[in-house]
Design a protein around this motif. Sequence first.
Motif, PDB file in Angstrom:
ATOM      1  N   SER A   2       0.837  -1.182   0.092  1.00  0.00           N
ATOM      2  CA  SER A   2      -0.256   0.013   0.039  1.00  0.00           C
ATOM      3  C   SER A   2       0.813   1.219   0.065  1.00  0.00           C
ATOM      4  N   SER A   3       0.470   2.181  -0.276  1.00  0.00           N
ATOM      5  CA  SER A   3       1.018   3.633  -0.237  1.00  0.00           C
ATOM      6  C   SER A   3       1.426   4.046   1.129  1.00  0.00           C
ATOM      7  N   PHE A   4       0.820   3.551   2.081  1.00  0.00           N
ATOM      8  CA  PHE A   4       1.302   3.656   3.488  1.00  0.00           C
ATOM      9  C   PHE A   4       2.189   3.204   3.665  1.00  0.00           C
ATOM     10  N   GLU A   5       2.364   1.813   3.418  1.00  0.00           N
ATOM     11  CA  GLU A   5       3.644   0.952   3.775  1.00  0.00           C
ATOM     12  C   GLU A   5       4.783   1.579   3.018  1.00  0.00           C
ATOM     13  N   GLN A   6       4.556   2.218   1.666  1.00  0.00           N
ATOM     14  CA  GLN A   6       5.555   2.385   0.589  1.00  0.00           C
ATOM     15  C   GLN A   6       6.070   3.803   1.391  1.00  0.00           C
ATOM     16  N   ALA A   7       5.258   4.718   2.013  1.00  0.00           N
ATOM     17  CA  ALA A   7       5.672   5.923   2.621  1.00  0.00           C
ATOM     18  C   ALA A   7       6.378   5.929   4.028  1.00  0.00           C
ATOM     19  N   LEU A 254      -0.072  13.866  -3.696  1.00  0.00           N
ATOM     20  CA  LEU A 254       0.940  14.210  -4.365  1.00  0.00           C
ATOM     21  C   LEU A 254       2.255  13.729  -3.697  1.00  0.00           C
ATOM     22  N   GLY A 255       2.107  13.723  -2.371  1.00  0.00           N
ATOM     23  CA  GLY A 255       3.323  13.518  -1.534  1.00  0.00           C
ATOM     24  C   GLY A 255       3.591  12.078  -1.397  1.00  0.00           C
ATOM     25  N   LEU A 256       2.397  11.276  -1.421  1.00  0.00           N
ATOM     26  CA  LEU A 256       2.406   9.945  -1.315  1.00  0.00           C
ATOM     27  C   LEU A 256       2.962   9.326  -2.729  1.00  0.00           C
ATOM     28  N   GLU A 257       2.580   9.765  -3.742  1.00  0.00           N
ATOM     29  CA  GLU A 257       3.058   9.492  -5.191  1.00  0.00           C
ATOM     30  C   GLU A 257       4.775   9.765  -5.233  1.00  0.00           C
ATOM     31  N   PHE A 305     -11.753  15.430  11.815  1.00  0.00           N
ATOM     32  CA  PHE A 305     -11.899  15.405  10.530  1.00  0.00           C
ATOM     33  C   PHE A 305     -13.179  14.949  10.411  1.00  0.00           C
ATOM     34  N   PRO A 306     -13.984  14.945   9.253  1.00  0.00           N
ATOM     35  CA  PRO A 306     -15.444  14.474   9.048  1.00  0.00           C
ATOM     36  C   PRO A 306     -15.371  12.887   8.771  1.00  0.00           C
ATOM     37  N   SER A 307     -16.276  12.120   8.877  1.00  0.00           N
ATOM     38  CA  SER A 307     -16.379  10.831   8.748  1.00  0.00           C
ATOM     39  C   SER A 307     -16.415  10.414   7.238  1.00  0.00           C
ATOM     40  N   ASP A 308     -16.534  11.132   6.440  1.00  0.00           N
ATOM     41  CA  ASP A 308     -16.647  10.791   4.974  1.00  0.00           C
ATOM     42  C   ASP A 308     -14.895  10.801   4.734  1.00  0.00           C
ATOM     43  N   PHE A 309     -14.247  11.806   5.170  1.00  0.00           N
ATOM     44  CA  PHE A 309     -12.867  11.772   4.887  1.00  0.00           C
ATOM     45  C   PHE A 309     -12.070  10.465   5.379  1.00  0.00           C
ATOM     46  N   LEU A 310     -12.368  10.213   6.620  1.00  0.00           N
ATOM     47  CA  LEU A 310     -11.785   9.111   7.314  1.00  0.00           C
ATOM     48  C   LEU A 310     -12.195   7.775   6.571  1.00  0.00           C
ATOM     49  N   PHE A 311     -13.690   7.476   6.476  1.00  0.00           N
ATOM     50  CA  PHE A 311     -13.971   6.333   5.780  1.00  0.00           C
ATOM     51  C   PHE A 311     -13.201   6.200   4.387  1.00  0.00           C
ATOM     52  N   ALA A 312     -13.212   7.312   3.412  1.00  0.00           N
ATOM     53  CA  ALA A 312     -12.550   7.185   2.275  1.00  0.00           C
ATOM     54  C   ALA A 312     -10.885   6.841   2.430  1.00  0.00           C
ATOM     55  N   LEU A 313     -10.520   7.461   3.556  1.00  0.00           N
ATOM     56  CA  LEU A 313      -8.845   7.331   3.895  1.00  0.00           C
ATOM     57  C   LEU A 313      -8.867   5.961   4.156  1.00  0.00           C
ATOM     58  N   GLU A 314      -9.638   5.251   5.011  1.00  0.00           N
ATOM     59  CA  GLU A 314      -9.641   3.924   5.411  1.00  0.00           C
ATOM     60  C   GLU A 314      -9.881   2.818   4.384  1.00  0.00           C
ATOM     61  N   THR A 315     -10.781   3.162   3.262  1.00  0.00           N
ATOM     62  CA  THR A 315     -11.078   2.154   2.428  1.00  0.00           C
ATOM     63  C   THR A 315      -9.738   2.091   1.316  1.00  0.00           C
ATOM     64  N   ALA A 316      -9.165   3.352   1.194  1.00  0.00           N
ATOM     65  CA  ALA A 316      -8.276   3.527   0.212  1.00  0.00           C
ATOM     66  C   ALA A 316      -6.855   2.701   0.708  1.00  0.00           C
ATOM     67  N   GLU A 317      -6.790   2.650   2.218  1.00  0.00           N
ATOM     68  CA  GLU A 317      -5.482   2.020   2.658  1.00  0.00           C
ATOM     69  C   GLU A 317      -5.905   0.639   2.650  1.00  0.00           C
ATOM     70  N   ILE A 318      -6.936   0.118   2.757  1.00  0.00           N
ATOM     71  CA  ILE A 318      -7.328  -1.438   2.683  1.00  0.00           C
ATOM     72  C   ILE A 318      -6.942  -1.928   1.054  1.00  0.00           C
ATOM     73  N   ALA A 319      -7.285  -0.957   0.264  1.00  0.00           N
ATOM     74  CA  ALA A 319      -7.308  -1.490  -1.306  1.00  0.00           C
ATOM     75  C   ALA A 319      -5.837  -1.292  -1.741  1.00  0.00           C
ATOM     76  N   THR A 322      -3.892   4.553  -2.079  1.00  0.00           N
ATOM     77  CA  THR A 322      -4.115   5.621  -1.359  1.00  0.00           C
ATOM     78  C   THR A 322      -4.420   6.826  -2.098  1.00  0.00           C
ATOM     79  N   SER A 323      -3.120   6.910  -2.759  1.00  0.00           N
ATOM     80  CA  SER A 323      -2.894   8.235  -3.837  1.00  0.00           C
ATOM     81  C   SER A 323      -4.166   8.601  -4.703  1.00  0.00           C
ATOM     82  N   GLU A 324      -4.337   7.385  -5.470  1.00  0.00           N
ATOM     83  CA  GLU A 324      -5.534   7.479  -6.366  1.00  0.00           C
ATOM     84  C   GLU A 324      -6.653   7.746  -5.728  1.00  0.00           C
ATOM     85  N   SER A 325      -7.176   7.255  -4.780  1.00  0.00           N
ATOM     86  CA  SER A 325      -8.437   7.478  -4.046  1.00  0.00           C
ATOM     87  C   SER A 325      -8.331   8.999  -3.466  1.00  0.00           C
ATOM     88  N   LEU A 326      -7.232   9.461  -3.077  1.00  0.00           N
ATOM     89  CA  LEU A 326      -7.216  10.876  -2.616  1.00  0.00           C
ATOM     90  C   LEU A 326      -7.422  11.831  -3.535  1.00  0.00           C
TER      91      LEU A 326
END
Length: 386
Positions: A2-7, A254-257, A305-319, A322-326
């Motif tokens: 994942s992008s998180f692990e790479q970063a 951009l930072g994750l990329e 932070f709002p729930s929709d941002f946190l949900f999108a971030l969690e979903t992106a990390e699982i998938a 992260t950078s594409e979803s963001l």
Amino acid sequence: MSSFEQAQPASRPAHVTAESTQRDVRSSEPRRAIGGGPTWSISTKELIGLCQRVGQSLKAGVEIRRVWQQESTRGNATHRQHIDSIFRHVAAGGTVADAMRACGGFFPRLTCQMVEIGEKTGQLDEVLLKLAKYYEQQEAMKRSFYLGIAWPMLQLGAATIIIAAVIWISGMIGSFMGTGQGVDILGLGLTGGWGAILFLLSVATVVGGVVLAINALLRGWFGGGPLRMAMRLPVLGTCLESFALSRLTWSFALGLESGMDARRVVELALSATQNAHYEQHTAEIVSGISHGQTFHDSFAQSNAFPSDFLFALETAEIAGATSESLLRLAKQYEEKAHEAMRYVTMACTAATFALVALIIIMAIGRLAMFVFQPYRDAMDMINNGV
């Protein structure tokens, strides 16, 4: 991976970590302007043109020193001076980001940070072109807002001038009547030329105070408390939140990329929000990431932070995307910000219309009382048998 692990920061020797930390601290410290004096910031229009020209030239394969040498011949004297300093810094082997920071605030902090990312990843041309597009969008929203409130503001200005003229004429009436004192037609306690000037200065002070208070609120000069209260308002809060999260997700992606250190990416993204409500949680979020927490958990623990941002971030990390979803999320927040700005413009327009109407109604009422006062006095005298 994942992008998180790479970063995630890899383990490094202590002396390397210390040197890197010192370098990051030095790069984030404010620099003095060239010559040691104060400096004006670059205008948004100039910045857009600069990012477009430099980005396109680099993309076409033009050597970076030649690009900045060409740019040093454009613009006014101050602009040329700062661009020339960048050219000399780059020609001596330095980085563009450090050269921009050395200009003492001439370039926005976000620009300096994104240029640093572009240089570290070898994508400076793409970053500059994305910055140009970003600032174009911001400028378009500003123009939309100003155009929306232009007509009611003109009406407010016209009403103010008319009232000032009435105050000035009321002083002339007293002179014509030979009383030596002005006639207070509007009941404001102001007559004559000095009264008109005092009224105009009072209105200018109120308007200037409101603009200054809004600017101070957005920049966090009053701390995070007032800004948090403003963000809870139905329309304004949505607008402020959407703008901040749009900038956060865009710079985050951009930072994750770029493959930067995760902690540095988060610092950059939170700084890009330009919102004290979010920036105040930087240390807490960075600390969570340093202890091995995911981006989602680190952001969630701040409760900011709002729930929709946190949900999108969690979903992106699982998938693991992260950078594409963001980037997609940044587009959604951008559209939401445009919509919220439209409602803010409508609200400001309605409020200005209401204020103008109130001023006109009060002025007409006071004029009517002044005109009919002699008749009322005469009727009172008749009724009293005088």
